[in-house]
Design a protein around this motif. Sequence first.
Motif, PDB file in Angstrom:
ATOM      1  N   MET A 112      39.683  60.396   5.591  1.00 40.41           N
ATOM      2  CA  MET A 112      39.293  61.313   4.409  1.00 40.41           C
ATOM      3  C   MET A 112      38.108  60.759   3.677  1.00 40.41           C
ATOM      4  O   MET A 112      37.638  61.448   2.729  1.00 40.41           O
ATOM      5  CB  MET A 112      40.575  61.121   3.262  1.00 40.41           C
ATOM      6  CG  MET A 112      41.723  61.791   3.893  1.00 40.41           C
ATOM      7  SD  MET A 112      42.890  62.285   2.651  1.00 40.41           S
ATOM      8  CE  MET A 112      43.791  60.772   2.239  1.00 40.41           C
ATOM      9  N   HIS A 113      37.289  59.639   4.169  1.00 43.82           N
ATOM     10  CA  HIS A 113      36.315  59.172   3.476  1.00 43.82           C
ATOM     11  C   HIS A 113      34.932  58.780   4.269  1.00 43.82           C
ATOM     12  O   HIS A 113      34.751  57.538   4.288  1.00 43.82           O
ATOM     13  CB  HIS A 113      36.441  57.821   2.667  1.00 43.82           C
ATOM     14  CG  HIS A 113      37.746  58.197   1.705  1.00 43.82           C
ATOM     15  ND1 HIS A 113      39.241  57.900   2.034  1.00 43.82           N
ATOM     16  CD2 HIS A 113      37.932  58.628   0.617  1.00 43.82           C
ATOM     17  CE1 HIS A 113      40.057  58.190   1.030  1.00 43.82           C
ATOM     18  NE2 HIS A 113      39.049  58.570   0.170  1.00 43.82           N
ATOM     19  N   ILE A 114      34.647  59.876   4.986  1.00 45.37           N
ATOM     20  CA  ILE A 114      33.483  59.754   6.010  1.00 45.37           C
ATOM     21  C   ILE A 114      31.996  59.934   5.124  1.00 45.37           C
ATOM     22  O   ILE A 114      32.167  60.767   4.196  1.00 45.37           O
ATOM     23  CB  ILE A 114      33.319  60.487   7.089  1.00 45.37           C
ATOM     24  CG1 ILE A 114      34.698  60.788   7.786  1.00 45.37           C
ATOM     25  CG2 ILE A 114      32.122  60.460   8.017  1.00 45.37           C
ATOM     26  CD1 ILE A 114      34.964  59.327   8.513  1.00 45.37           C
ATOM     27  N   PHE A 115      31.234  58.641   5.051  1.00 45.20           N
ATOM     28  CA  PHE A 115      29.911  58.728   4.429  1.00 45.20           C
ATOM     29  C   PHE A 115      28.832  58.557   5.308  1.00 45.20           C
ATOM     30  O   PHE A 115      29.085  57.847   6.192  1.00 45.20           O
ATOM     31  CB  PHE A 115      29.918  57.509   3.200  1.00 45.20           C
ATOM     32  CG  PHE A 115      30.869  58.058   1.861  1.00 45.20           C
ATOM     33  CD1 PHE A 115      30.102  58.512   0.767  1.00 45.20           C
ATOM     34  CD2 PHE A 115      32.343  58.121   2.231  1.00 45.20           C
ATOM     35  CE1 PHE A 115      30.796  58.595  -0.260  1.00 45.20           C
ATOM     36  CE2 PHE A 115      32.942  58.345   0.989  1.00 45.20           C
ATOM     37  CZ  PHE A 115      32.428  58.517  -0.266  1.00 45.20           C
ATOM     38  N   ASP A 116      27.991  59.170   4.855  1.00 42.84           N
ATOM     39  CA  ASP A 116      26.426  58.394   5.527  1.00 42.84           C
ATOM     40  C   ASP A 116      25.154  58.675   4.800  1.00 42.84           C
ATOM     41  O   ASP A 116      24.925  59.842   4.561  1.00 42.84           O
ATOM     42  CB  ASP A 116      26.497  59.458   6.996  1.00 42.84           C
ATOM     43  CG  ASP A 116      25.257  59.006   7.848  1.00 42.84           C
ATOM     44  OD1 ASP A 116      24.386  57.902   7.303  1.00 42.84           O
ATOM     45  OD2 ASP A 116      25.236  59.101   9.139  1.00 42.84           O
ATOM     46  N   LYS A 117      24.917  57.809   4.112  1.00 39.71           N
ATOM     47  CA  LYS A 117      23.836  57.952   3.165  1.00 39.71           C
ATOM     48  C   LYS A 117      22.533  58.163   3.990  1.00 39.71           C
ATOM     49  O   LYS A 117      21.587  58.812   3.319  1.00 39.71           O
ATOM     50  CB  LYS A 117      23.645  56.402   2.208  1.00 39.71           C
ATOM     51  CG  LYS A 117      22.508  56.433   1.372  1.00 39.71           C
ATOM     52  CD  LYS A 117      22.444  55.196   0.753  1.00 39.71           C
ATOM     53  CE  LYS A 117      21.251  55.118  -0.387  1.00 39.71           C
ATOM     54  NZ  LYS A 117      21.390  53.834  -0.999  1.00 39.71           N
ATOM     55  N   SER A 118      22.443  57.697   5.243  1.00 44.21           N
ATOM     56  CA  SER A 118      21.172  58.124   5.927  1.00 44.21           C
ATOM     57  C   SER A 118      20.838  59.398   6.006  1.00 44.21           C
ATOM     58  O   SER A 118      19.948  60.068   6.443  1.00 44.21           O
ATOM     59  CB  SER A 118      21.113  57.193   7.307  1.00 44.21           C
ATOM     60  OG  SER A 118      21.938  57.508   8.010  1.00 44.21           O
ATOM     61  N   LYS A 119      22.016  60.384   6.303  1.00 41.61           N
ATOM     62  CA  LYS A 119      22.053  61.801   6.522  1.00 41.61           C
ATOM     63  C   LYS A 119      22.274  62.477   5.081  1.00 41.61           C
ATOM     64  O   LYS A 119      22.360  63.802   4.901  1.00 41.61           O
ATOM     65  CB  LYS A 119      23.267  62.147   7.411  1.00 41.61           C
ATOM     66  CG  LYS A 119      23.056  61.482   8.745  1.00 41.61           C
ATOM     67  CD  LYS A 119      21.584  61.792   9.351  1.00 41.61           C
ATOM     68  CE  LYS A 119      21.661  60.679  10.916  1.00 41.61           C
ATOM     69  NZ  LYS A 119      20.347  61.305  11.506  1.00 41.61           N
ATOM     70  N   ASN A 120      22.090  61.887   3.874  1.00 39.84           N
ATOM     71  CA  ASN A 120      22.349  62.282   2.612  1.00 39.84           C
ATOM     72  C   ASN A 120      23.633  62.862   2.479  1.00 39.84           C
ATOM     73  O   ASN A 120      23.932  64.032   1.745  1.00 39.84           O
ATOM     74  CB  ASN A 120      21.143  63.540   2.259  1.00 39.84           C
ATOM     75  CG  ASN A 120      19.893  62.618   2.002  1.00 39.84           C
ATOM     76  OD1 ASN A 120      19.945  61.730   1.381  1.00 39.84           O
ATOM     77  ND2 ASN A 120      18.792  63.196   2.467  1.00 39.84           N
ATOM     78  N   PHE A 121      24.645  62.507   3.138  1.00 39.26           N
ATOM     79  CA  PHE A 121      26.119  63.023   3.253  1.00 39.26           C
ATOM     80  C   PHE A 121      26.952  62.148   2.214  1.00 39.26           C
ATOM     81  O   PHE A 121      27.275  60.826   2.554  1.00 39.26           O
ATOM     82  CB  PHE A 121      26.588  63.057   4.656  1.00 39.26           C
ATOM     83  CG  PHE A 121      28.178  63.703   4.553  1.00 39.26           C
ATOM     84  CD1 PHE A 121      28.370  64.742   4.170  1.00 39.26           C
ATOM     85  CD2 PHE A 121      29.233  62.710   4.963  1.00 39.26           C
ATOM     86  CE1 PHE A 121      29.719  65.287   4.509  1.00 39.26           C
ATOM     87  CE2 PHE A 121      30.611  63.088   4.803  1.00 39.26           C
ATOM     88  CZ  PHE A 121      30.783  64.471   4.362  1.00 39.26           C
ATOM     89  N   ALA A 122      27.137  62.491   1.144  1.00 36.92           N
ATOM     90  CA  ALA A 122      27.782  61.489  -0.142  1.00 36.92           C
ATOM     91  C   ALA A 122      29.310  61.742   0.122  1.00 36.92           C
ATOM     92  O   ALA A 122      30.041  61.335  -0.948  1.00 36.92           O
ATOM     93  CB  ALA A 122      27.494  62.329  -1.342  1.00 36.92           C
TER      94      ALA A 122
END
Length: 340
Positions: A112-122
């Motif tokens: 439920m908590h996938i994040f990826d700052k490098s893709k601007n996915f908050a």
Amino acid sequence: MAKKSSSTSKSKVKYSKETYKYWFESMLLMRRFEEKAGQLYGQQKIRGFCHLYIGQEACAAGAITALEKEDKWITAYRCHAQPLGLGTDPGAIMAELFGKATGTTKGKGGSMHIFDKSKNFAGGHAIVGAQIPMGLGLGFAEKYLGTKNLSICFMGDGAVRQGAFHESLNLAMLYKTPVIFVIENNGYAMGTSVKRSSNVDELYKLGESYDIPSFPVDAMNVEEVHEAVKEAAERARKGDGPTLLEFRTYRYKGHSMSDPQKYRTKEEVEEYKQRDPIEQVRATILENNILSEDDIKGIEKEVKQKVADAVKFAEESPWPDGEDAFKDVYVEDDYPFVRE
């Protein structure tokens, strides 16, 4: 903006070969990844909650092609597909589902908590509706900094019952914030139909009470999703503020892996599968000679291998160390009182 779903025959080409290829490949990756996640959940290799996106792939893929690289993304806890489409490593997402240290949040967030700052996915957010004011904040930050970027905030149809939804819509229009609010309306929230839980069952109309341009979208059709998001993005970048889009979609699986789905019929599910977004794009590609049958088979083989590689990476990755529980709590590594 809302139209009847396109047939899977005699579909006209509106976009480039590269766009159709991306749509097919990315949606197929989302589908195969989620199918494998469901299998692994049954084997207890993925634990906790697991919410699959199967059937809703056009919502993510169509929006991605309509936006720019620097735009910001945020969603709820059905959050595997958007980062896959944005280019996050499938292995890192699968490792996070496994709870491994190589996952997108180092095994601490799970499904439920996938994040990826490098893709601007908050990120995906587990509290229903919590991401809505945060999506507003992401958009306000872009306005404050003077960029032409925007934020797109996804939510389920159940989240529109939250007060934060209405507070966010009010502030978004008041400050002309560059944010696109997307309701992924799959008809049942967790398990109760919209018609049984809301006096307003055409959910886009909720935005009209705040003078926000609001539209329904056939989100089983990736082209219509792209067109609706592109139009909303143009409005935001001009400084005209937010848009509310009701993506009328359908999840083939239950709300989560523990959902027995007794609130709907098998016949209804099969009816929606006749409008499958991946099959619509496949038909358009083949009928217009965008790709050959062999090209399609090649993509299918490549996607299958990507998913297999992601599983292998997750299987072979290490578990987090016990000491990792004390990391990423504060920005300062030596912040006092973290532990005695």
